[in-house]
Design an enzyme around this catalytic site. Structure first.
Site: not given
Ligand code: PXP
Length: 239
Positions: A8, A11, A44, A46, A50, A71, A102, A152, A193
């Site tokens: 992922n 970030h 993801h 969103r 963000r 996602e 999340t 998941e 996660h």
């Protein structure tokens, strides 16, 4: 069995957005993650944008050679993006604007009606559908009944328990009960996660878990050692 490490890169985009300029670019990070041995990339998109932007998703679809997972919240706006971009897989997640990340799985049991519409549209478009759910048997059963291809299982509580007390037997049991049931029902099984270089070990030992979706730990380590190496080190653990 081959296991997938799906990295992922949200970030990387978080750091970019903090400056509001073009770098660092999550698309470049995805290329280097691939060089480091990532089996796929996940982002993801969103609702508040963000981190990942629509431009990132478009470019990732053009540049990621293999598996790209999107996602997204189960809402019409996101459905539009999924249908346009056609990722390899779509993972539906709950989303709250005020959350840092999340915070839990989808409540498939009570949101069946709302999810059914989105799943129907994704499935009609031939897209693979994964539901992100808590390690609760009724949620796994509901995901299966709804026609998901995969689940998941949310490992956040397990990761928190390891961080708080060093041991997490009960949380791990809940995760394994859920992964086992999902596999028995014929669903593809992933986990994600809060997973990091240490707490991932007991999960790797489970044959039914095919996919590991990991972001924060890899991107955090990448700041220190570079993303290629950070991914290679995680891939060596996941196998
Ligand atoms: N899986 C899902 C469904 C997520 O929402 C996230 C966080 O974006 C992850 C996996 C990755 O979590 P982490 O960044 O803690 O590795």
């Amino acid at each position: 069995m081959t296991r997938r490490l799906v990295v992922n890169v949200d970030h990387v985009a978080t750091v970019r957005q903090a400056r509001g300029i073009a770098e660092p670019d999550p698309v470049a990070a995805a290329v280097l993650a691939g060089v480091g041995g990532a089996d796929g990339i996940v982002v993801h998109l969103r609702e508040d944008r963000r981190h990942i932007q629509e431009r990132d998703l478009r470019l990732l679809r053009e540049t990621v050679p293999g598996y790209l997972c999107l996602e997204m919240a189960p809402v019409p706006e996101m459905l539009k993006h999924a249908l346009e971009v056609r990722p390899s897989s779509v993972t539906l997640v709950p989303e709250r604007r005020e959350e840092l990340t999340t915070e839990g799985g989808l409540d498939v049991v009570t949101q069946r009606g709302k999810l059914q519409e989105i799943l129907g549209a994704l499935s009609e478009a031939g897209l693979r559908i994964c539901l992100f759910v808590d390690p609760a048997l009724e949620q796994v059963k509901a995901a299966h009944r709804l026609g998901a291809d995969a689940v998941e299982i949310h490992t956040g509580c397990y990761a928190d328990a390891v961080a708080d007390s060093g041991s997490a037997g009960q949380e791990l049991e809940r995760v394994f009960d859920a992964t086992q049931l999902a596999a028995r029902l014929g669903l593809d099984v992933g986990v994600g996660h809060g997973l990091d270089y240490r707490n991932v070990a007991p999960l790797v030992a489970r044959a039914e878990i095919e996919e590991f979706s990991i972001g924060h730990a890899i991107v955090g380590r990448a700041i220190l050692v570079g993303i290629e190496r950070a991914v290679r080190e995680m891939k060596a653990r996941v196998g």
